[in-house]
Design a protein around this motif. Structure first.
Motif, short mmCIF file in Angstrom:
data_model
loop_
_atom_site.label_atom_id
_atom_site.label_comp_id
_atom_site.label_asym_id
_atom_site.label_seq_id
_atom_site.Cartn_x
_atom_site.Cartn_y
_atom_site.Cartn_z
N LEU A 93 0.82 -1.21 0.00
CA LEU A 93 0.00 0.00 0.00
C LEU A 93 0.86 1.26 0.00
N MET A 98 -2.08 2.26 -3.63
CA MET A 98 -3.35 2.75 -3.09
C MET A 98 -4.26 3.23 -4.22
N VAL A 101 -5.97 0.18 -5.64
CA VAL A 101 -7.08 -0.32 -4.81
C VAL A 101 -8.29 0.59 -4.97
N LEU A 102 -8.07 1.90 -4.95
CA LEU A 102 -9.18 2.85 -5.09
C LEU A 102 -9.83 2.71 -6.47
N TRP A 105 -11.94 -0.38 -6.45
CA TRP A 105 -13.12 -0.24 -5.60
C TRP A 105 -14.18 0.62 -6.28
N LEU A 113 -5.11 -7.87 -2.50
CA LEU A 113 -3.98 -7.13 -1.94
C LEU A 113 -3.07 -8.11 -1.21
N MET A 152 -6.07 5.52 7.16
CA MET A 152 -6.07 5.38 5.71
C MET A 152 -5.66 3.96 5.30
N TRP A 155 -8.50 1.64 6.07
CA TRP A 155 -9.63 1.85 5.15
C TRP A 155 -9.37 1.13 3.83
N PHE A 156 -8.18 1.28 3.28
CA PHE A 156 -7.85 0.62 2.01
C PHE A 156 -7.86 -0.90 2.16
N ARG A 159 -11.19 -2.51 1.76
CA ARG A 159 -11.88 -2.33 0.48
C ARG A 159 -11.51 -3.40 -0.55
N VAL A 160 -10.64 -4.33 -0.19
CA VAL A 160 -10.19 -5.33 -1.17
C VAL A 160 -11.07 -6.58 -1.11
#
Length: 396
Positions: A93, A98, A101-102, A105, A113, A152, A155-156, A159-160
């Motif tokens: 990350l 990042m 990943v975003l 998402w 990840l 942060m 949070w990431f 989201r995976v």
């Protein structure tokens, strides 16, 4: 299946991800998947050299760019390469990862990840905002700056689609971030070299002793030169090691100048060797020549280099943290000590260098145990996780 692998490190970089990504990409390609790599590159790297170097497509994001521009470039490259991907496989990350990943998402793309640690903890250590270990860090209070980075990262991670970790220790840690345990897959690292023969070890030892002009035993450690590797402690402990023993530190990184200053200030230039960054083949030669291998790190997910040291025949002593005790059984295939336990480390080195029966017994057991960490198993588990995330069903 169309797979896009995103990694901030890729050859000519060195280190775990830079070694792992090309190998896993080739394995996945050989299984019939269409693989594209979005890889970071050092400043000045010519991307034209990638055209015929790999059996898969490679797109670069230069680390020489200012961070905001680098993130925009990463987004642009992902728009070109991952728009129709069936799955993204993201290595860690850092900034561009990042973005990946975003990207996945927002577009509802499956994303796996792979993380080998806690980026927020590493950030806090680098900026000297904490000296706490990774476990204490999870619930500690360190001010708004660290809290923001920690929030942060978590949070990431949440989201995976799937999250791969190399050890059960780290699997438990990420679940503490709020990651659903059903999304976590433990895929242990694998030995990517063969177990060395006695003849190879003797040859390596003879050659290295001649090249370095040293006659005494070698204690080898391999690490990127970051603060949490605690190499300053190892250097200052050298006078407490058996006479004539030489500490060889293999690796490069931001701590190098500080470590060189410590060596000079302590008058240890004849007993400590800093090799800098060297090739994987050269590293293997040093490991085969080692009379002992040591890691005094504050954290390891599951150390690649520990597996390689075991395969090279180096009796090992490592800190009792992270994934290390999942590999080393104290007094059976190696020795465990507490982080920065100066008495414990010195005693471990004295035992490995002075008790030949003990070191030989543990070395033989380690060479057997390390064979359980097989590359084909890693490939199969990784491929299955990617297919599972993408909803691909294998024929019964």
């Amino acid at each position: 299946m169309r797979i896009v692998i995103v990694s901030n490190l890729f050859p000519p970089d060195i280190g775990g991800p830079a070694t792992y990504v090309p190998r896993i990409a080739q394995e996945l390609q050989a299984r019939g998947h269409l693989v594209t790599v979005v890889g970071g590159s050092p400043p000045g790297h010519d991307p034209r050299t990638d055209r015929d170097a790999w059996p898969f497509s490679v797109h670069r994001v230069s680390r020489g760019l200012p961070l905001p521009i680098r993130l925009l470039v990463a987004l642009w490259v992902l728009l070109k390469t991952a728009w129709r991907a069936d799955c993204l496989y993201v290595q860690g990350l850092s900034g561009p990862e990042m973005v990946a990943v975003l990207f996945a998402w927002v577009l509802r793309r499956p994303v796996v990840l792979k993380t080998v640690g806690d980026n927020a903890w590493e950030y806090a250590i680098r900026l000297q905002l904490t000296d706490d270990g990774i476990v204490e860090f999870q619930t500690g209070s360190y001010g708004w700056q660290v809290s923001a980075v920690r929030a942060m990262v978590r949070w990431f991670a949440r989201r995976v689609t799937r999250l791969i970790v190399p050890s059960h220790f780290l699997g438990g840690l990420v679940q503490g971030w709020g990651v659903d345990r059903t999304s976590v897959r433990v895929v242990t690292n694998a030995l990517t070299t063969r177990v060395a023969s006695e003849a190879e070890r003797l040859q390596a030892r003879s050659t290295v002793k001649y090249e370095l002009g040293r006659s005494g035993p070698f204690i080898v450690t391999v690490a990127r030169l970051y603060p949490w590797k605690n190499l300053d402690v190892m250097i200052r402990l050298v006078p407490k090691f058996p006479p004539l023993a030489t500490l060889i530190i293999i690796g490069d990184g931001p701590e190098r100048k500080r470590l060189e200053m410590i060596i000079q200030r302590e008058g240890l230039s004849r007993r400590v060797v800093l090799t800098g960054g060297i090739s994987h083949a050269e590293t293997q030669r040093y490991l085969m020549a080692a009379d002992a291998f040591v890691l005094n790190t504050r954290y390891e997910g599951l150390s690649h280099v520990l597996l390689e040291a075991m395969g090279a025949g180096a009796p090992s002593a490592v800190s009792n943290v992270g994934g290390n005790p999942e590999v080393i059984r104290d007094e059976e295939n190696g020795l465990l000590f507490e982080v920065d336990d100066r008495t414990g480390i010195a005693h471990a080195m004295a035992r490995l260098l002075g008790d030949r029966e003990l070191s030989e017994r543990m070395r033989r057991q380690a060479s057997v145990d390390v064979k359980a960490y097989r590359w084909p198993v890693l490939v199969e588990q990784t491929a299955r996780t990617l297919e599972e995330a993408a909803g691909v069903r294998r024929p019964a």
